[in-house]
Write an enzyme that holds these catalytic residues in place. Structure first.
Site, PDB file in Angstrom:
ATOM      1  N   LYS A  22       0.844  -1.207   0.000  1.00 14.84           N
ATOM      2  CA  LYS A  22       0.000   0.000   0.000  1.00 14.84           C
ATOM      3  C   LYS A  22       0.877   1.253   0.000  1.00 14.84           C
ATOM      4  O   LYS A  22       0.680   2.156  -0.811  1.00 14.84           O
ATOM      5  CB  LYS A  22      -0.892   0.001   1.254  1.00 14.84           C
ATOM      6  N   ARG A  94      -3.615  10.841   4.754  1.00 18.91           N
ATOM      7  CA  ARG A  94      -2.441  11.711   4.826  1.00 18.91           C
ATOM      8  C   ARG A  94      -1.552  11.597   3.581  1.00 18.91           C
ATOM      9  O   ARG A  94      -0.967  12.583   3.133  1.00 18.91           O
ATOM     10  CB  ARG A  94      -1.632  11.360   6.082  1.00 18.91           C
ATOM     11  N   CYS A 118      -4.792   8.722   9.759  1.00 26.17           N
ATOM     12  CA  CYS A 118      -4.948   8.039  11.040  1.00 26.17           C
ATOM     13  C   CYS A 118      -4.730   9.017  12.191  1.00 26.17           C
ATOM     14  O   CYS A 118      -3.870   9.887  12.121  1.00 26.17           O
ATOM     15  CB  CYS A 118      -3.911   6.930  11.170  1.00 26.17           C
ATOM     16  N   ARG A 123       1.506  14.568  13.409  1.00 24.25           N
ATOM     17  CA  ARG A 123       1.874  14.373  12.009  1.00 24.25           C
ATOM     18  C   ARG A 123       1.905  15.675  11.197  1.00 24.25           C
ATOM     19  O   ARG A 123       1.134  15.860  10.255  1.00 24.25           O
ATOM     20  CB  ARG A 123       0.944  13.353  11.340  1.00 24.25           C
ATOM     21  N   MET A 125       3.727  18.770   8.738  1.00 24.89           N
ATOM     22  CA  MET A 125       4.287  18.739   7.371  1.00 24.89           C
ATOM     23  C   MET A 125       5.585  19.549   7.272  1.00 24.89           C
ATOM     24  O   MET A 125       6.051  19.821   6.175  1.00 24.89           O
ATOM     25  CB  MET A 125       3.267  19.355   6.400  1.00 24.89           C
ATOM     26  N   ASP A 126       6.133  19.963   8.426  1.00 24.09           N
ATOM     27  CA  ASP A 126       7.246  20.917   8.371  1.00 24.09           C
ATOM     28  C   ASP A 126       8.456  20.389   7.586  1.00 24.09           C
ATOM     29  O   ASP A 126       9.131  21.158   6.895  1.00 24.09           O
ATOM     30  CB  ASP A 126       7.673  21.313   9.802  1.00 24.09           C
ATOM     31  N   ASP A 308       4.478   0.418  12.066  1.00 22.74           N
ATOM     32  CA  ASP A 308       3.240  -0.133  11.511  1.00 22.74           C
ATOM     33  C   ASP A 308       3.020  -1.600  11.889  1.00 22.74           C
ATOM     34  O   ASP A 308       1.999  -2.185  11.532  1.00 22.74           O
ATOM     35  CB  ASP A 308       3.235   0.010   9.983  1.00 22.74           C
ATOM     36  N   ILE A 330       8.070   6.562  16.961  1.00 18.68           N
ATOM     37  CA  ILE A 330       7.758   7.294  15.725  1.00 18.68           C
ATOM     38  C   ILE A 330       6.527   8.173  15.907  1.00 18.68           C
ATOM     39  O   ILE A 330       6.523   9.332  15.501  1.00 18.68           O
ATOM     40  CB  ILE A 330       7.534   6.321  14.539  1.00 18.68           C
ATOM     41  N   ARG A 400      -8.702   0.058   4.488  1.00 14.89           N
ATOM     42  CA  ARG A 400      -7.724   0.994   3.916  1.00 14.89           C
ATOM     43  C   ARG A 400      -6.426   0.265   3.614  1.00 14.89           C
ATOM     44  O   ARG A 400      -5.695   0.677   2.706  1.00 14.89           O
ATOM     45  CB  ARG A 400      -7.432   2.121   4.902  1.00 14.89           C
TER      46      ARG A 400
END
Ligand code: UD1
Length: 422
Positions: A22, A94, A118, A123, A125-126, A308, A330, A400
């Site tokens: 995925k 995302r 999620c 989370r 975006m910098d 994950d 993480i 998903r």
């Protein structure tokens, strides 16, 4: 919303086919935006996240045609007519932010909503933004959208990432293929999905070296051309199904599995006493008799233990012999599965980024709720070893990331059933 019912206690035996990744497909699909020639992806997984990315690309004017039941995706961006990724699509996933780099590189302009996805931490975006700015883009945040411009095109630069973000590395890598001159990504993410993206971009005519290491070098080219690329095996789906026989007992051969994709995870399973054999067709995982032993786990960027697979590993450790400590490095807030597992009789204490799991002999069925993609599959795994029938509700997260989970587990002997619209 569908529910899944699992009756635990049946050992598993047989083979499970592991799909294409995925997370690789979600970055390979936007790569189509870099070229006006067709891109064909084979071994694509059939998942709702892939459909979301298709809708997003189509909203930009790209063509996405699923062939062979969705296992092949024929993509073309020759008729792009928009550079705006709308909130209504982006909020669902995302990974939608992966159109930012390629749109900017090809069109010199992109407007991309800040993502949802999620609920596993802030989370931000910098890192993406700083990286693209280093190539000369001007990026502003207005009304929840990133407005990115590079009217004169992007220019190669040395770009150190403050953290080896997977998405930021992918956005930057795609953008750099069409930038003028040389880009060096320092502290790049090393995930197999990055290697897969680089291989696809090279097949499209990009000049890239070092993918899979912390230093990727990209020599910009004027244009990319069409290509056909096979999506790498999904290492997270692989790890998930490797855990099924460990939890339920028995043996399962994960077809297409490669140990190098899940090395740190496989090492932990072996430490827990599980047999893993690389066969010609995949990875054979076996547990007969004894309970697995407790092991400690720390999630880290690849090649470390993948975040994950943390929820699924926790499900296994709930019935292991002894006490395990899992440390999540993480994502903050990624233990939402713990309270649900506790409802099934697990003994877990969560303190900040640490979870301590005291193994019990047996879990008990309970009604539980899926809270995110990996959490939902962890509940199904736990249910394989629980006494009685577990009802997992809100499984839309599951779809998903896992194609036909009930068919795949059912085929190896699990008592699992999906009930539609419950
Ligand atoms: C990808 C995967 C996801 C996996 C994650 C970590 C896809 C589609 N998704 O997500 O399944 O869990 O890698 O292996 O490939 N961060 C920042 N600023 C940024 C970007 C990230 O602070 O600009 C932080 C995040 O909040 C998070 C950490 O970095 O704490 C990891 O994020 P990142 O590696 O970017 O993950 P994704 O690419 O979103």
């Amino acid at each position: 919303m569908d529910s899944i019912y699992v009756t635990g206690g049946r050992p598993l035996k047989g083979q499970i086919h592991i799909a294409g990744a995925k997370n690789a497909a979600l970055t390979l699909m936007p790569a189509t935006l870099l070229s006006d020639e067709p891109l064909t992806l084979t071994n694509a997984p059939r998942l709702s996240d892939i459909r979301t990315m298709s809708v997003l690309l189509q909203s930009l004017g790209a063509e996405v045609q699923p062939l062979q039941g969705g296992q092949v995706l024929a993509l073309s961006s020759h008729g792009l007519n928009s550079t705006r990724a709308d909130y209504e699509i982006v909020r669902k996933m995302r990974a939608s932010n992966l159109v930012l780099g390629p749109l900017l590189a090809r069109e010199g302009h992109a407007v991309v909503s800040l993502p949802g996805g999620c609920a596993i931490g802030a989370r931000p975006m910098d890192i993406h933004i700083t990286a693209l700015e280093a190539l000369g883009a001007k990026i502003e945040l207005k009304d929840g959208y990133l407005h990115a411009d590079a009217p004169k095109g992007l220019k190669g630069a040395v770009v150190p990432l403050r953290f080896a973000s997977v998405g930021a590395t992918e956005n930057l890598l795609m953008a750099a293929t069409l930038a003028k001159g040389t880009t060096v990504i320092e502290n790049a993410a090393r995930e197999p999905e990055i290697v897969d993206l680089a291989a696809c971009l090279v097949a499209m005519g990009a000049q890239i070296s070092g993918a899979g290491t912390s230093r990727i070098e990209v020599q910009g080219v004027d244009r990319l051309h069409g290509a056909t690329h096979r999506v790498v095996t999904d290492r997270i789906e692989l790890g998930t199904y490797m855990l099924a026989p460990v939890i339920a007992g028995g043996e399962v051969e994960c077809l297409g599995g490669r140990r190098d994709l899940v090395a740190s995870f496989a090492d932990k399973l072996e430490e827990a006493g599980v047999d893993i054999v690389q066969t010609a067709a995949g990875l054979l995982v076996r547990r007969n008799g004894e309970r697995p032993r407790a092991v400690d786990v720390v999630t880290e960027p690849y090649p470390g233990f993948p975040t994950d697979l943390q929820a699924q590993m926790m499900a296994m450790l709930c019935t292991a012999e002894g006490t395990s400590v899992l440390e999540e490095r993480i994502f903050e807030n990624r233990f939402m599965h713990a309270p649900e597992l506790i409802r099934m009789g697990a003994q877990i204490e969560v303190h900040g980024g640490h979870a301590t799991v005291h193994g019990v002999k047996r879990l008990r069925a309970a009604p539980v709720m899926a809270t995110d993609l990996r959490a939902s599959v962890s509940l199904i795994l736990a249910a394989l070893a629980a006494e009685g029938e577990t009802h997992v509700s809100r499984v839309y997260h599951l779809d998903r990331g896992y194609e036909h989970v009930e068919d795949k587990l059912g085929a190896v002997g699990a008592a699992i059933e999906r009930v539609k619209g419950e």
